[in-house]
Design a protein around this motif. Sequence first.
Motif, PDB file in Angstrom:
ATOM      1  N   ASP A  60      14.253  30.588  28.911  1.00  0.00           N
ATOM      2  CA  ASP A  60      14.642  30.108  30.235  1.00  0.00           C
ATOM      3  C   ASP A  60      14.527  31.273  31.200  1.00  0.00           C
ATOM      4  OD1 ASP A  60      15.593  28.434  32.252  1.00  0.00           O
ATOM      5  OD2 ASP A  60      17.313  27.748  31.104  1.00  0.00           O
ATOM      6  N   LYS A  61      14.917  31.050  32.444  1.00  0.00           N
ATOM      7  CA  LYS A  61      14.881  32.104  33.458  1.00  0.00           C
ATOM      8  C   LYS A  61      16.125  32.016  34.315  1.00  0.00           C
ATOM      9  CE  LYS A  61       9.887  32.082  34.240  1.00  0.00           C
ATOM     10  NZ  LYS A  61       8.856  31.808  35.240  1.00  0.00           N
ATOM     11  N   LEU A  62      16.730  33.169  34.606  1.00  0.00           N
ATOM     12  CA  LEU A  62      17.781  33.254  35.603  1.00  0.00           C
ATOM     13  C   LEU A  62      17.075  33.240  36.954  1.00  0.00           C
ATOM     14  CD1 LEU A  62      20.775  33.805  36.420  1.00  0.00           C
ATOM     15  CD2 LEU A  62      20.206  36.238  36.313  1.00  0.00           C
ATOM     16  N   THR A  63      17.339  32.205  37.775  1.00  0.00           N
ATOM     17  CA  THR A  63      16.590  32.029  39.024  1.00  0.00           C
ATOM     18  C   THR A  63      17.391  32.370  40.277  1.00  0.00           C
ATOM     19  OG1 THR A  63      17.171  29.690  39.062  1.00  0.00           O
ATOM     20  CG2 THR A  63      15.060  30.292  38.034  1.00  0.00           C
ATOM     21  N   SER A  64      18.717  32.255  40.220  1.00  0.00           N
ATOM     22  CA  SER A  64      19.534  32.617  41.376  1.00  0.00           C
ATOM     23  C   SER A  64      20.988  32.721  40.958  1.00  0.00           C
ATOM     24  CB  SER A  64      19.383  31.594  42.510  1.00  0.00           C
ATOM     25  OG  SER A  64      19.936  30.343  42.144  1.00  0.00           O
ATOM     26  N   VAL A  65      21.771  33.347  41.833  1.00  0.00           N
ATOM     27  CA  VAL A  65      23.206  33.495  41.617  1.00  0.00           C
ATOM     28  C   VAL A  65      23.889  33.219  42.945  1.00  0.00           C
ATOM     29  CG1 VAL A  65      25.041  35.083  40.900  1.00  0.00           C
ATOM     30  CG2 VAL A  65      22.769  35.246  39.848  1.00  0.00           C
ATOM     31  N   THR A  66      24.973  32.450  42.896  1.00  0.00           N
ATOM     32  CA  THR A  66      25.714  32.141  44.116  1.00  0.00           C
ATOM     33  C   THR A  66      27.179  32.522  43.946  1.00  0.00           C
ATOM     34  OG1 THR A  66      26.037  29.850  43.357  1.00  0.00           O
ATOM     35  CG2 THR A  66      24.179  30.261  44.828  1.00  0.00           C
ATOM     36  N   SER A  67      27.814  32.863  45.065  1.00  0.00           N
ATOM     37  CA  SER A  67      29.232  33.211  45.079  1.00  0.00           C
ATOM     38  C   SER A  67      29.704  33.182  46.526  1.00  0.00           C
ATOM     39  CB  SER A  67      29.457  34.606  44.489  1.00  0.00           C
ATOM     40  OG  SER A  67      30.817  34.970  44.590  1.00  0.00           O
ATOM     41  N   ASP A  68      30.993  32.926  46.704  1.00  0.00           N
ATOM     42  CA  ASP A  68      31.519  32.935  48.068  1.00  0.00           C
ATOM     43  C   ASP A  68      31.946  34.335  48.517  1.00  0.00           C
ATOM     44  OD1 ASP A  68      33.814  33.292  46.583  1.00  0.00           O
ATOM     45  OD2 ASP A  68      34.828  31.494  47.309  1.00  0.00           O
ATOM     46  N   VAL A  69      31.745  35.354  47.675  1.00  0.00           N
ATOM     47  CA  VAL A  69      32.153  36.714  48.023  1.00  0.00           C
ATOM     48  C   VAL A  69      31.108  37.454  48.867  1.00  0.00           C
ATOM     49  CG1 VAL A  69      31.290  37.976  46.013  1.00  0.00           C
ATOM     50  CG2 VAL A  69      33.387  38.706  47.101  1.00  0.00           C
ATOM     51  N   ALA A  70      29.852  36.946  48.875  1.00  0.00           N
ATOM     52  CA  ALA A  70      28.783  37.644  49.599  1.00  0.00           C
ATOM     53  C   ALA A  70      27.885  36.650  50.319  1.00  0.00           C
ATOM     54  CB  ALA A  70      27.954  38.477  48.628  1.00  0.00           C
ATOM     55  N   LYS A  71      27.252  37.117  51.384  1.00  0.00           N
ATOM     56  CA  LYS A  71      26.308  36.274  52.124  1.00  0.00           C
ATOM     57  C   LYS A  71      25.063  35.996  51.302  1.00  0.00           C
ATOM     58  CE  LYS A  71      27.838  37.906  56.612  1.00  0.00           C
ATOM     59  NZ  LYS A  71      27.527  38.759  57.754  1.00  0.00           N
ATOM     60  N   GLY A 110      26.115  41.866  52.084  1.00  0.00           N
ATOM     61  CA  GLY A 110      26.964  41.259  53.107  1.00  0.00           C
ATOM     62  C   GLY A 110      28.265  40.753  52.513  1.00  0.00           C
ATOM     63  N   LEU A 111      29.001  41.648  51.851  1.00  0.00           N
ATOM     64  CA  LEU A 111      30.275  41.248  51.256  1.00  0.00           C
ATOM     65  C   LEU A 111      31.217  40.700  52.321  1.00  0.00           C
ATOM     66  CD1 LEU A 111      30.856  44.311  48.889  1.00  0.00           C
ATOM     67  CD2 LEU A 111      30.195  41.989  48.213  1.00  0.00           C
ATOM     68  N   LYS A 112      31.884  39.602  52.014  1.00  0.00           N
ATOM     69  CA  LYS A 112      32.840  39.002  52.950  1.00  0.00           C
ATOM     70  C   LYS A 112      34.166  39.746  52.899  1.00  0.00           C
ATOM     71  CE  LYS A 112      30.455  34.636  52.803  1.00  0.00           C
ATOM     72  NZ  LYS A 112      30.444  33.247  52.370  1.00  0.00           N
ATOM     73  N   HIS A 113      34.450  40.365  51.762  1.00  0.00           N
ATOM     74  CA  HIS A 113      35.561  41.298  51.604  1.00  0.00           C
ATOM     75  C   HIS A 113      35.189  42.253  50.465  1.00  0.00           C
ATOM     76  CE1 HIS A 113      36.614  38.432  48.413  1.00  0.00           C
ATOM     77  NE2 HIS A 113      37.249  39.433  47.852  1.00  0.00           N
ATOM     78  N   LYS A 114      35.751  43.432  50.502  1.00  0.00           N
ATOM     79  CA  LYS A 114      35.420  44.443  49.504  1.00  0.00           C
ATOM     80  C   LYS A 114      36.306  44.232  48.268  1.00  0.00           C
ATOM     81  CE  LYS A 114      35.455  49.443  48.990  1.00  0.00           C
ATOM     82  NZ  LYS A 114      35.751  50.695  49.686  1.00  0.00           N
ATOM     83  N   PRO A 115      35.702  43.822  47.131  1.00  0.00           N
ATOM     84  CA  PRO A 115      36.496  43.640  45.920  1.00  0.00           C
ATOM     85  C   PRO A 115      37.126  44.957  45.467  1.00  0.00           C
ATOM     86  CG  PRO A 115      34.346  42.601  45.690  1.00  0.00           C
ATOM     87  CD  PRO A 115      34.297  43.447  46.929  1.00  0.00           C
ATOM     88  N   ALA A 116      38.368  44.873  45.008  1.00  0.00           N
ATOM     89  CA  ALA A 116      39.094  46.049  44.523  1.00  0.00           C
ATOM     90  C   ALA A 116      39.210  45.996  43.005  1.00  0.00           C
ATOM     91  CB  ALA A 116      40.483  46.091  45.158  1.00  0.00           C
ATOM     92  N   LYS A 117      39.468  47.157  42.418  1.00  0.00           N
ATOM     93  CA  LYS A 117      39.655  47.241  40.967  1.00  0.00           C
ATOM     94  C   LYS A 117      40.693  46.205  40.535  1.00  0.00           C
ATOM     95  CE  LYS A 117      41.053  50.407  37.335  1.00  0.00           C
ATOM     96  NZ  LYS A 117      41.620  51.704  37.030  1.00  0.00           N
ATOM     97  N   ASN A 118      40.411  45.526  39.428  1.00  0.00           N
ATOM     98  CA  ASN A 118      41.239  44.471  38.833  1.00  0.00           C
ATOM     99  C   ASN A 118      41.089  43.111  39.509  1.00  0.00           C
ATOM    100  OD1 ASN A 118      42.221  46.235  36.831  1.00  0.00           O
ATOM    101  ND2 ASN A 118      43.808  46.974  38.233  1.00  0.00           N
ATOM    102  N   VAL A 120      38.814  39.729  40.383  1.00  0.00           N
ATOM    103  CA  VAL A 120      37.816  38.976  39.623  1.00  0.00           C
ATOM    104  C   VAL A 120      36.928  38.252  40.628  1.00  0.00           C
ATOM    105  CG1 VAL A 120      37.419  37.117  37.973  1.00  0.00           C
ATOM    106  CG2 VAL A 120      39.316  38.702  37.620  1.00  0.00           C
ATOM    107  N   VAL A 121      35.627  38.455  40.505  1.00  0.00           N
ATOM    108  CA  VAL A 121      34.639  37.798  41.365  1.00  0.00           C
ATOM    109  C   VAL A 121      34.014  36.658  40.559  1.00  0.00           C
ATOM    110  CG1 VAL A 121      32.437  38.112  42.559  1.00  0.00           C
ATOM    111  CG2 VAL A 121      34.172  39.919  42.650  1.00  0.00           C
ATOM    112  N   THR A 122      34.029  35.459  41.117  1.00  0.00           N
ATOM    113  CA  THR A 122      33.444  34.311  40.424  1.00  0.00           C
ATOM    114  C   THR A 122      32.054  34.032  40.970  1.00  0.00           C
ATOM    115  OG1 THR A 122      35.634  33.371  40.107  1.00  0.00           O
ATOM    116  CG2 THR A 122      33.775  31.878  39.832  1.00  0.00           C
ATOM    117  N   VAL A 123      31.102  33.867  40.062  1.00  0.00           N
ATOM    118  CA  VAL A 123      29.725  33.550  40.449  1.00  0.00           C
ATOM    119  C   VAL A 123      29.253  32.336  39.651  1.00  0.00           C
ATOM    120  CG1 VAL A 123      29.165  35.953  41.002  1.00  0.00           C
ATOM    121  CG2 VAL A 123      28.631  35.061  38.727  1.00  0.00           C
TER     122      VAL A 123
END
Length: 148
Positions: A60-71, A110-118, A120-123
Amino acid sequence: MNRRTTLAAALTLTAGLTLSGCGGDSAPKLEATDAYMPQPVTQQMAGAYFTVKNNGDTADKLTSVTSDVAKHISIHKTVGNKMEQVDSLAVPANGALRLGSGGNHLMFMGLKHKPAKNDVVTVELHFATADPIQLAIPVKAADYQPKQ
């Protein structure tokens, strides 16, 4: 029908049935593991790494990744010392796609906020064939190095 034609037809049918029954479900069987994001040093971008294991007989192929943390999230590969954006990365049959520091990776722009240590970013990982995978990526210290 002569005997030779009948034999050829029977062999063709048998080969077709054997191939179609081979392995049952030939779809990719994907799972994502070992995810982490080093804590970003700037508000503009971050990187993330993980492994996609394929326990199926079909690539298969990884074709894209989405998340609300970045533009925008782009997929990159590293060739030599040069990183380049790509449309997809292969996930081999009965193999793994590894994303790691200095190699293939994701870039969060284009991070919407800067993630900090600990944190969790969901993608959501999107593939050419397989269903999307939700992945929780823990944010580690900026200098984090996974155990080999």
